[in-house]
Design a protein around this motif. Sequence first.
Motif, PDB file in Angstrom:
ATOM      1  N   GLU A 118       9.260  -2.212  -2.794  1.00 27.63           N
ATOM      2  CA  GLU A 118       7.993  -1.286  -2.893  1.00 27.63           C
ATOM      3  C   GLU A 118       8.272  -0.145  -3.735  1.00 27.63           C
ATOM      4  OE1 GLU A 118       5.233  -0.457   0.666  1.00 27.63           O
ATOM      5  OE2 GLU A 118       7.162  -1.174   1.246  1.00 27.63           O
ATOM      6  N   TYR A 119       7.735   0.168  -4.789  1.00 28.81           N
ATOM      7  CA  TYR A 119       7.389   1.044  -5.803  1.00 28.81           C
ATOM      8  C   TYR A 119       8.435   0.898  -6.834  1.00 28.81           C
ATOM      9  CZ  TYR A 119       5.458   2.854  -1.606  1.00 28.81           C
ATOM     10  OH  TYR A 119       4.507   3.000  -0.340  1.00 28.81           O
ATOM     11  N   HIS A 203      12.564   6.811  -0.722  1.00 29.03           N
ATOM     12  CA  HIS A 203      12.193   8.161  -0.144  1.00 29.03           C
ATOM     13  C   HIS A 203      12.195   9.125  -1.179  1.00 29.03           C
ATOM     14  CE1 HIS A 203      10.693  10.807   2.537  1.00 29.03           C
ATOM     15  NE2 HIS A 203      11.713  11.448   2.235  1.00 29.03           N
ATOM     16  N   VAL A 206       9.590   9.662  -3.753  1.00 30.76           N
ATOM     17  CA  VAL A 206       8.825  10.590  -3.268  1.00 30.76           C
ATOM     18  C   VAL A 206       9.057  11.865  -3.316  1.00 30.76           C
ATOM     19  CG1 VAL A 206       7.586  11.385  -1.017  1.00 30.76           C
ATOM     20  CG2 VAL A 206       7.767   9.079  -1.584  1.00 30.76           C
ATOM     21  N   PHE A 210       6.943  12.844  -6.468  1.00 30.12           N
ATOM     22  CA  PHE A 210       5.750  13.301  -5.762  1.00 30.12           C
ATOM     23  C   PHE A 210       5.890  14.609  -5.060  1.00 30.12           C
ATOM     24  CE2 PHE A 210       5.452   8.988  -6.813  1.00 30.12           C
ATOM     25  CZ  PHE A 210       4.583   9.082  -7.953  1.00 30.12           C
ATOM     26  N   HIS A 253      15.272   7.186   7.040  1.00 31.74           N
ATOM     27  CA  HIS A 253      14.142   7.204   8.146  1.00 31.74           C
ATOM     28  C   HIS A 253      13.110   6.049   7.947  1.00 31.74           C
ATOM     29  CE1 HIS A 253      12.270  10.175   5.274  1.00 31.74           C
ATOM     30  NE2 HIS A 253      11.556   9.212   5.110  1.00 31.74           N
ATOM     31  N   LEU A 275      14.170  19.099   6.902  1.00 29.96           N
ATOM     32  CA  LEU A 275      13.410  19.387   5.722  1.00 29.96           C
ATOM     33  C   LEU A 275      12.153  20.103   5.907  1.00 29.96           C
ATOM     34  CD1 LEU A 275      13.230  15.904   3.738  1.00 29.96           C
ATOM     35  CD2 LEU A 275      13.642  18.309   2.767  1.00 29.96           C
ATOM     36  N   TYR A 313       0.265  19.136   1.627  1.00 32.88           N
ATOM     37  CA  TYR A 313       1.523  19.227   1.433  1.00 32.88           C
ATOM     38  C   TYR A 313       2.336  19.453   2.848  1.00 32.88           C
ATOM     39  CZ  TYR A 313       6.306  20.087  -0.039  1.00 32.88           C
ATOM     40  OH  TYR A 313       7.992  20.128  -0.064  1.00 32.88           O
ATOM     41  N   PRO A 321       8.363  14.332   9.024  1.00 25.26           N
ATOM     42  CA  PRO A 321       9.753  14.481   9.866  1.00 25.26           C
ATOM     43  C   PRO A 321       9.567  13.900  11.325  1.00 25.26           C
ATOM     44  CG  PRO A 321       9.217  16.424   8.730  1.00 25.26           C
ATOM     45  CD  PRO A 321       8.234  15.441   8.277  1.00 25.26           C
ATOM     46  N   GLN A 323       7.551  11.346  12.007  1.00 30.25           N
ATOM     47  CA  GLN A 323       7.693   9.907  11.783  1.00 30.25           C
ATOM     48  C   GLN A 323       9.170   9.443  11.635  1.00 30.25           C
ATOM     49  OE1 GLN A 323       3.523   9.405   9.001  1.00 30.25           O
ATOM     50  NE2 GLN A 323       5.445   8.934   8.023  1.00 30.25           N
ATOM     51  N   ALA A 324      10.117  10.284  11.492  1.00 27.28           N
ATOM     52  CA  ALA A 324      11.299  10.146  11.012  1.00 27.28           C
ATOM     53  C   ALA A 324      12.241   9.960  12.468  1.00 27.28           C
ATOM     54  CB  ALA A 324      12.102  11.057  10.054  1.00 27.28           C
ATOM     55  N   ILE A 332       5.002   4.214  15.620  1.00 28.90           N
ATOM     56  CA  ILE A 332       4.093   3.635  14.303  1.00 28.90           C
ATOM     57  C   ILE A 332       4.354   3.037  13.252  1.00 28.90           C
ATOM     58  CG2 ILE A 332       2.677   5.919  15.107  1.00 28.90           C
ATOM     59  CD1 ILE A 332       5.374   5.983  12.099  1.00 28.90           C
ATOM     60  N   THR A 346      -0.816  11.374  -1.337  1.00 27.12           N
ATOM     61  CA  THR A 346      -1.139  11.059  -2.506  1.00 27.12           C
ATOM     62  C   THR A 346      -2.780  11.438  -3.051  1.00 27.12           C
ATOM     63  OG1 THR A 346      -2.035   8.773  -1.913  1.00 27.12           O
ATOM     64  CG2 THR A 346       0.169   9.027  -3.023  1.00 27.12           C
ATOM     65  N   TRP A 349      -2.703  15.768  -1.534  1.00 27.06           N
ATOM     66  CA  TRP A 349      -1.457  16.575  -2.244  1.00 27.06           C
ATOM     67  C   TRP A 349      -1.350  16.214  -3.730  1.00 27.06           C
ATOM     68  CZ3 TRP A 349       1.227  20.616  -3.315  1.00 27.06           C
ATOM     69  CH2 TRP A 349       2.913  20.303  -3.608  1.00 27.06           C
TER      70      TRP A 349
HETATM   71  C1  HEM Z   1       9.334  16.307   4.753  1.00 30.76           C
HETATM   72  C2  HEM Z   1       8.671  15.421   4.108  1.00 30.76           C
HETATM   73  C3  HEM Z   1       8.549  14.093   4.606  1.00 30.76           C
HETATM   74  C4  HEM Z   1       9.061  13.309   5.279  1.00 30.76           C
HETATM   75  C5  HEM Z   1      10.179  13.710   6.261  1.00 30.76           C
HETATM   76  C6  HEM Z   1       8.770  12.036   5.151  1.00 30.76           C
HETATM   77  C7  HEM Z   1       8.751  11.100   6.082  1.00 30.76           C
HETATM   78  C8  HEM Z   1       8.340   9.740   5.994  1.00 30.76           C
HETATM   79  C9  HEM Z   1       8.631   8.756   6.824  1.00 30.76           C
HETATM   80  C10 HEM Z   1       9.697   8.605   8.105  1.00 30.76           C
HETATM   81  C11 HEM Z   1       8.025   7.444   6.256  1.00 30.76           C
HETATM   82  C12 HEM Z   1       8.179   5.946   6.829  1.00 30.76           C
HETATM   83  C13 HEM Z   1       7.115   5.607   7.893  1.00 30.76           C
HETATM   84  C14 HEM Z   1       7.340   4.285   8.320  1.00 30.76           C
HETATM   85  O1  HEM Z   1       7.258   3.438   7.651  1.00 30.76           O
HETATM   86  O2  HEM Z   1       7.487   4.235   9.546  1.00 30.76           O
HETATM   87  C15 HEM Z   1       7.426   7.917   5.297  1.00 30.76           C
HETATM   88  C16 HEM Z   1       6.673   6.933   4.550  1.00 30.76           C
HETATM   89  C17 HEM Z   1       6.153   7.295   3.168  1.00 30.76           C
HETATM   90  N1  HEM Z   1       5.985   8.815   2.769  1.00 30.76           N
HETATM   91 FE1  HEM Z   1       6.648  10.243   3.573  1.00 30.76          FE
HETATM   92  N2  HEM Z   1       7.371  11.944   4.371  1.00 30.76           N
HETATM   93  C18 HEM Z   1       7.577  13.377   3.819  1.00 30.76           C
HETATM   94  C19 HEM Z   1       6.780  13.727   2.787  1.00 30.76           C
HETATM   95  C20 HEM Z   1       5.793  12.794   2.089  1.00 30.76           C
HETATM   96  C21 HEM Z   1       5.228  13.283   0.657  1.00 30.76           C
HETATM   97  C22 HEM Z   1       5.164  14.848   0.162  1.00 30.76           C
HETATM   98  C23 HEM Z   1       4.707  12.221   0.215  1.00 30.76           C
HETATM   99  C24 HEM Z   1       4.030  12.176  -1.146  1.00 30.76           C
HETATM  100  C25 HEM Z   1       3.115  11.467  -1.635  1.00 30.76           C
HETATM  101  C26 HEM Z   1       5.174  10.855   1.131  1.00 30.76           C
HETATM  102  C27 HEM Z   1       4.921   9.640   0.921  1.00 30.76           C
HETATM  103  C28 HEM Z   1       5.246   8.487   1.755  1.00 30.76           C
HETATM  104  C29 HEM Z   1       4.912   7.267   1.401  1.00 30.76           C
HETATM  105  C30 HEM Z   1       4.381   6.783  -0.029  1.00 30.76           C
HETATM  106  C31 HEM Z   1       5.577   6.645   2.140  1.00 30.76           C
HETATM  107  C32 HEM Z   1       5.553   4.873   2.265  1.00 30.76           C
HETATM  108  C33 HEM Z   1       6.697   4.196   2.207  1.00 30.76           C
HETATM  109  C34 HEM Z   1       6.439   2.890   2.465  1.00 30.76           C
HETATM  110  O3  HEM Z   1       5.771   2.155   1.312  1.00 30.76           O
HETATM  111  O4  HEM Z   1       6.783   2.307   3.476  1.00 30.76           O
HETATM  112  N3  HEM Z   1       5.950  11.360   2.229  1.00 30.76           N
HETATM  113  N4  HEM Z   1       7.501   9.316   5.047  1.00 30.76           N
END
Ligand code: HEM
Lengths: 467, 286
Positions: A118-119, A203, A206, A210, A253, A275, A313, A321, A323-324, A332, A346, A349
């Motif tokens: 992915e990506y 990650h 991102v 992003f 995560h 974070l 944002y 966090p 979700q982490a 989820i 996307t 933000w």
């Molecule tokens: C402190 C900041 C962030 C944390 C800790 C975080 C955490 C996470 C976690 C834990 C997941 C996985 C969810 C799952 O599949 O169970 C996820 C997925 C994702 N996040 Fe974030 N996120 C943050 C910020 C952002 C930001 C700013 C963006 C900007 C667009 C973003 C874009 C994404 C994307 C594209 C995925 C999908 C990955 C996939 O294909 O599975 N995240 N994020």
Amino acid sequence: MEKPEYNYAVVRGFVNWSILWGLVAILVGVIAAIQMTNPELNFPPYFTFGRLRPLHTNAGLYGWGVGSIFAMFLYIVQRLCKVRLWSDKLATFQLWLFNITIIGAAVTLLLGYTTSKEYHELEWPLDIMVVVLWVAFAINIIMTIVKRKEEQMYISLWYMLASIVGVAILYLVNSAEVPVSLFKSYSAYAGTNDANVHWWFGHNAVAMAFTAPPLAMFYYFLPKTTGAPIFSHRLSIVAFWSLIFMYLWTGAHHLLWTPVPDWIQTLAMGFSVMLIAPSWGSVFNGYLSMNGQWHQMRENYLVKFLIVGITFYGLQTLQGPMQAIRTFSAFIHYTDWVPAHIHMGTMGWVSMIAFAGVYFLVPRIYGRELYSVPLANLHFWLILVGQLIWTISLWIAGVLQAGMWNAMNPDGSLTYTFMETMVEMYPFWWARTIGGVIFLIGVIVFIYNLIKTAKGGAPAPAAEGRA
Amino acid sequence: MWEKKPILFLLLATATILVGTIVTMVLPFAWVNTEHDRIETVTPYSALEQEGRDVYIREGCNNCHSQTIRPLVAEVLRYGEYSKSGEFVHDRPFLWGSKRTGPDLARIGGKYPDEWHYKHMDSPRAMVPKTNMPDYGWLTENSLDPDMIRRKMDVLDFPYTEDEIKALAGKNEMDAIVAYMQKLGTGIPWREAAATEIVGELENPFKGDAAAIAAGKAVYDANCAACHGDDLSGDIGPELTDMSAYDDAILYEIIYSGITDGGMPPFASLGSTKVWQLVNFLMYRE
Ligand code: HEM
Ligand code: HEM
């Protein structure tokens, strides 16, 4: 003839092309959304969901996201360094290589040439093009900074430089693969290692593409637009260094509860929660810079885009966090909740900030004032409402789905079969399509406004001299 | 000071980025895919299976299907034994996925007979009316290229025989993907281990109850009709119109535990109430 002070032509090129790729991404997004409710709209072999979804993500993240980042960086670096780009030729080369790469990506993905990661779906010949593209970009930005006339590097330049090295390291390591033919290769890593390397990449892509770049834009455009400086320089320093330090620990995560060793998962969980601090450091810095300026939210459409963007944002970096955390992830992960997280990021933000950047650049790159501010306001409301319908419906869907997947009878058997849970998703997937179409209309309004501007808006007074 | 020196800045930023990278991405190579993870029974893919895997990648099945089962109660119940690191050592790339629009496939191998897969891939909606999985019947039109597959096996350093490569000649991509499906998750003998032992006397709680029969019909339509036919006349599975050879308890056991080597999946996850309803539907409907 004396060369103009700055190279705006290449900035204009990147703005125009990235918007075109953004339109493609969103159209394909709407088609993919409809395919999820109406599978008869899969047209094999090229136009099935399995091939269109990667096209959507690549066109969105790389065509629109990275394309507009190129545009903004090439502009901002000249202004902050008070010099013209180091090399015009290299910048033009970068623009055309960028377009060829995106077209190559679209064609090869439809043909089914993909690594499946992915990506990072693009196969090795395109990987090489991406690397050349990034090197060309990096050299130009770094050399422009090196020969700058302003001694101090402003916050935006820090985020830019971090993004440049960050993406380079991530992409190169995750590209390691052994070709079998022109369009097929096998990953250099296997199984659990491959997963761990990949989500370290995923990650931080991102983070470095992003998070850091839109922050660079935000830190530049907000004070330029409001006329008030950033609230605290010290806060920016702390937020910056802790952000780029912490992000790299969090890749796993995406792999909670999988066979990846537990200690990596636990580190990822801990650092993800930490974070929140550097992320919200920037959010607060933005909000506090608005002290005494909040009336501009009503008066200046640009401020609206920027402040609503940084708000999403902020929400994104609270939700991420959460979700982490293992227990929440158990619930989820794999559900429709996650696409909602992604699209708040996307659409809410990255795209909000990029749209603001384009509006800011309009008088400089087209030499004319924006054709219509009311249309810009309409654009704002359409993309906001479209995004909210998209994300809110899928958050609800995700929770419902997770609840049903986990529901058990008193005798320890499952309450629902897989299909009983899936059919409940259809109404939410429909709502998502409606949200997407509203967003799409917003983007069409935006493009119409730009075309009218370029074709005959009022000339901008001394656009060249504007800071 | 660093705010004025771009090259120094770049070096500092790189160093900062590398700390977390080294700990969480580089170091794990010392733990993962080592002897410690090794599982004796996990074998590399055969030529046909590997080609099926490449078709899976090409078609982006991973956009809808995951391939890792987490050690969570409901998940193990739904999909089978949770995934072990050693089961993936031959996977290049990994295909764990991140979204379950469709069910997890990590243990799909052996769940259904081949025939089910051929029919389902050709037209998922013929088997599962409300599914949104695309039709893949067109894969049968693409024949395999044995020379290319040999090259792939060489690059991957997987064992194969010339006969195995020769046998690919008359086969198509559908054969490959079905072979791949049947391989998934079979590296450990989990089905035998998971087979639920039924303890105690089995007593039909609803014997002949009309409501239970009606409920049983609904359960049948959703879970059994695809294989045994809408009118019980049989298709992939045998005809079920005449159950006089069985008694309630034996029938319960067949449905609950399945006939795994015969292609009849176990339905323990439906729970005893639904299985009894099925028994009543099959035994006592008018
Ligand atoms: C402190 C900041 C962030 C944390 C800790 C975080 C955490 C996470 C976690 C834990 C997941 C996985 C969810 C799952 O599949 O169970 C996820 C997925 C994702 N996040 Fe974030 N996120 C943050 C910020 C952002 C930001 C700013 C963006 C900007 C667009 C973003 C874009 C994404 C994307 C594209 C995925 C999908 C990955 C996939 O294909 O599975 N995240 N994020
Ligand atoms: C009209 C607007 C949009 C619509 C209708 C749309 C639709 C979709 C759909 C249907 C999916 C597949 C979700 C799934 O598999 O369950 C998806 C995934 C995705 N979209 Fe969009 N999208 C839109 C805008 C965007 C934009 C502007 C971007 C990026 C700049 C973007 C980035 C992504 C990403 C990264 C994923 C992958 C999600 C994942 O890994 O789970 N989308 N989108």
